[in-house]
Enzyme design. Structure first.
Site, PDB file in Angstrom:
ATOM      1  CB  CYS A 195       3.482  -1.850  13.586  1.00  0.00           C
ATOM      2  SG  CYS A 195       3.307  -1.688  11.854  1.00  0.00           S
TER       3      CYS A 195
ATOM      4  CB  CYS B 267       3.127   7.481   3.366  1.00  0.00           C
ATOM      5  SG  CYS B 267       3.737   6.036   4.371  1.00  0.00           S
TER       6      CYS B 267
ATOM      7  CD  GLU C 102      -2.960  -1.043   2.425  1.00  0.00           C
ATOM      8  OE1 GLU C 102      -3.973  -1.234   2.336  1.00  0.00           O
ATOM      9  OE2 GLU C 102      -2.387  -0.987   3.454  1.00  0.00           O
TER      10      GLU C 102
ATOM     11  CG  LEU D 249      14.099   6.080  20.550  1.00  0.00           C
ATOM     12  CD1 LEU D 249      15.243   5.508  19.901  1.00  0.00           C
ATOM     13  CD2 LEU D 249      14.607   7.455  21.337  1.00  0.00           C
TER      14      LEU D 249
ATOM     15  CB  CYS E 273       1.724   6.403  11.214  1.00  0.00           C
ATOM     16  SG  CYS E 273       3.472   5.704  11.967  1.00  0.00           S
TER      17      CYS E 273
ATOM     18  CB  CYS F 122       7.089  -3.040  15.813  1.00  0.00           C
ATOM     19  SG  CYS F 122       8.878  -2.361  15.686  1.00  0.00           S
TER      20      CYS F 122
ATOM     21  CB  CYS G  65       7.338  -5.037   8.158  1.00  0.00           C
ATOM     22  SG  CYS G  65       8.729  -4.293   8.958  1.00  0.00           S
TER      23      CYS G  65
END
Length: 374
Positions: A140, A126, A113, A242, A364, A137, A133
């Protein structure tokens, strides 16, 4: 492990699965390689500039519009040098049409996307650098499906070229800023991402002619790759995701921290800022009762300030965007306000990101490119 942070279950994956590569595209080739390819096809070298002008400057992907080339050559060149890399599956809009999320199917069926966001004085895109991925995390959506494969340079650039073409057709606008904050960890696909950055920043007609200062490369903290990018001499903006100022918490919510600790990641970011003279953005997703305590704002300020106080860094707080089934939720407004106050009181420039696209899971951390969208 902190009391409120759940145990990580997904593994870290650095090496993308070996799958069939997408067909070679014009955007994968260097300027000299394009000339050589045209000559090898039995045509004069100047045809390369003509083709580049259509694709990179006029954003024309229809060979019927390439009227400065002989009609007999157009389809042959299109088939040879411009194989279709992105097939649009679905487009969704929100924010009165100013935010558009695009779901793409790649040549092997993988889904990715990208998001086009119009603001009063600019348009930001974006883009994704991997299908899925591998950074695991837990807050996410992208990482929940694991890493499927790396994207090629041309697949990455094609997202921006498509955005340019859409804007040119609508109102003559263009993409001003590109952020590598879509699907994937950009620095885990280093060669293709840096190749795409070079194509984007190469002056037209040989590239998209964008300013490096309008490009942001985000990373969760792959320290060797940050150090390598520092040596490249391309002054893009580095964004370090971070999300926690202490190793105990970051080990849990950003698993790459088990390889390279907070101090190592921040040191690499500081060196990048020192060498490029580009201010680094510290990305910090605000999670209720996980990382949003006032004392952690003080810790974050201390971590950043001890590297120096010469304007090298800016903190970008991100109200966590909802992910279905996730145990993580957005921080309270009052806790975010106090976090900002604490950082600014210690001289750390801080903003809260304007959330765009959460209605269509385009914000995000929400890009998942799930099959049910297709």
């Amino acid at each position: 492990m902190t009391e409120s942070a759940p145990t990580r279950t997904l593994p870290l994956v650095f090496a993308a699965p070996k799958k069939g590569k997408p067909p070679k595209h014009w955007a994968d080739l260097g300027v000299d390689e394009r000339k050589e390819a045209v000559v090898a096809a039995g045509q004069p070298a100047f045809r390369a500039s003509q083709l580049s002008k259509h694709w990179f400057e006029r954003f024309s992907h229809d060979p019927a519009d390439w009227t400065d080339l002989p009609a007999a050559l157009r389809q042959d060149f299109a088939a040879e040098f411009f194989p279709p890399l992105l097939q649009e599956v679905k487009a969704q809009t929100c924010d009165n049409g100013d935010t558009e999320k695009l779901l793409w199917r790649l040549h092997d069926g993988a889904l990715v996307e990208s998001v086009l966001m119009k603001y009063p004085n600019r348009t930001t895109m974006c883009i994704s650098s991997q299908a899925g991925c591998g950074m695991a995390c837990p807050f996410c959506a992208t990482g929940k499906g694991g890493l499927q494969r790396n994207m090629s340079t041309a697949e990455i650039v094609s997202q921006v070229a498509d955005g340019m073409r859409r804007l040119a057709a609508r109102d003559g606008g263009r993409v001003n800023n590109v952020v590598f904050m879509g699907m994937g960890e950009p620095l885990a696909n280093y060669k293709a991402v840096l190749g795409a950055v070079r194509v984007m920043t190469t002056p037209a007609p040989d590239g998209l002619g964008m300013s490096a200062r309008g490009i942001t490369v985000s990373t969760v903290g792959l320290v060797p790759a940050i150090n390598k990018m520092t040596e490249e001499g391309i002054p893009v903006t580095l964004a370090l995701s971070l999300h926690a100022p202490d190793d105990e918490l970051r080990d849990e919510i950003v698993p790459i921290n088990t390889r390279w600790k907070v101090g190592e990641a921040v040191d690499a970011a500081w060196e990048y800022a020192k060498r490029t003279k580009r201010r680094v953005s510290i990305e910090y997703a605000m999670m209720k009762d996980i990382n949003d305590q006032a004392y952690r704002a003080d810790m974050l300020a201390s971590v950043l300030k001890r590297r120096g106080d010469w304007g090298w860094v800016h903190v970008n707080l991100i109200p966590l965007n909802d992910v279905p089934g996730s145990r993580f939720t957005r921080s309270r407004d009052e806790d975010m306000a106090e976090f900002v106050r604490r950082l600014e009181a210690k001289g750390v420039p801080t903003t809260i990101r304007d959330t765009r696209g959460d209605e269509i899971d385009a914000a995000c951390g929400q890009l998942a490119a799930t099959g049910d969208q297709a």
